[in-house]
Design an enzyme around this catalytic site. Structure first.
Site, mmCIF file in Angstrom:
data_model
loop_
_atom_site.group_PDB
_atom_site.id
_atom_site.type_symbol
_atom_site.label_atom_id
_atom_site.label_comp_id
_atom_site.label_asym_id
_atom_site.label_seq_id
_atom_site.Cartn_x
_atom_site.Cartn_y
_atom_site.Cartn_z
ATOM 1 N N GLU A 5 -5.928 3.979 7.809
ATOM 2 C CA GLU A 5 -5.374 3.493 6.537
ATOM 3 C C GLU A 5 -5.274 1.969 6.541
ATOM 4 O OE1 GLU A 5 -4.692 3.595 2.904
ATOM 5 O OE2 GLU A 5 -4.406 5.593 3.734
ATOM 6 N N GLU B 54 0.832 -1.203 0.000
ATOM 7 C CA GLU B 54 0.000 0.000 0.000
ATOM 8 C C GLU B 54 0.868 1.255 0.000
ATOM 9 O OE1 GLU B 54 -3.230 -0.049 -0.361
ATOM 10 O OE2 GLU B 54 -3.432 -2.224 -0.161
ATOM 11 N N TRP C 214 10.361 17.461 19.545
ATOM 12 C CA TRP C 214 11.371 18.509 19.465
ATOM 13 C C TRP C 214 10.789 19.878 19.799
ATOM 14 C CZ3 TRP C 214 11.816 22.694 16.051
ATOM 15 C CH2 TRP C 214 13.029 23.366 16.101
#
Length: 112
Positions: free
Chosen positions: A60, A19, A38
Site C-alpha cells: 500500500e 491515504e 492471542w
C-alpha cells in the site's frame, strides 16, 4: 541513518494522513496482530499471519508512492499514468487476497 529514519517516519505519517486505504489497513493490522499472538499458534504460523499483514502495508505504501509521482507529473489523463496507477492498485489487491488466504488457511488448520 538518522536522516533516513526521519524520512521514513515522514512517509508513514504522510501515508496515514493522506491515504484512507492505508489508515484502514493500519487499524486492521492493529487488531489482527495481537489476535494472531492471542491464538497461541506455532510461531511459524503466527509469523505468516503477521507477515501477510505487513506485506499489505508495504505494498500500500508503494502504491501510494506511485500514485503521488504520477499525480505530480500532471493532472491530465494519460494511458501510461492510468496503467501505472491501476497496476499498483492491482498489487495491493493481490497482497490483500494473499493475506486473506494465509489467514483462512492457518485458522482452518488450528481453529475450525
Amino acid at each position: 541513518m538518522i536522516a533516513a529514519l526521519g524520512y521514513s517516519r515522514q512517509g508513514l505519517v504522510s501515508a496515514y494522513k493522506n491515504e484512507a486505504a492505508f489508515r484502514q489497513e493500519v487499524w486492521l493490522a492493529l487488531v489482527l496482530v495481537p489476535f494472531a499472538f492471542w491464538l497461541e499458534l506455532p510461531m511459524a504460523h503466527t509469523l505468516w499471519l503477521v507477515a501477510s499483514l505487513a506485506m499489505v502495508l508495504v505494498v500500500e505504501l508503494l502504491n501510494s508512492a506511485i500514485e503521488a509521482v504520477v499525480d505530480r507529473i500532471g493532472p491530465e489523463h494519460h494511458e501510461l499514468a492510468g496503467r501505472a496507477k491501476d497496476t499498483a492498485s492491482a498489487a495491493v489487491l493481490l497482497t490483500l487476497l494473499l493475506a486473506i488466504f494465509v489467514w483462512v488457511m492457518v485458522l482452518a488448520e488450528h481453529v475450525f
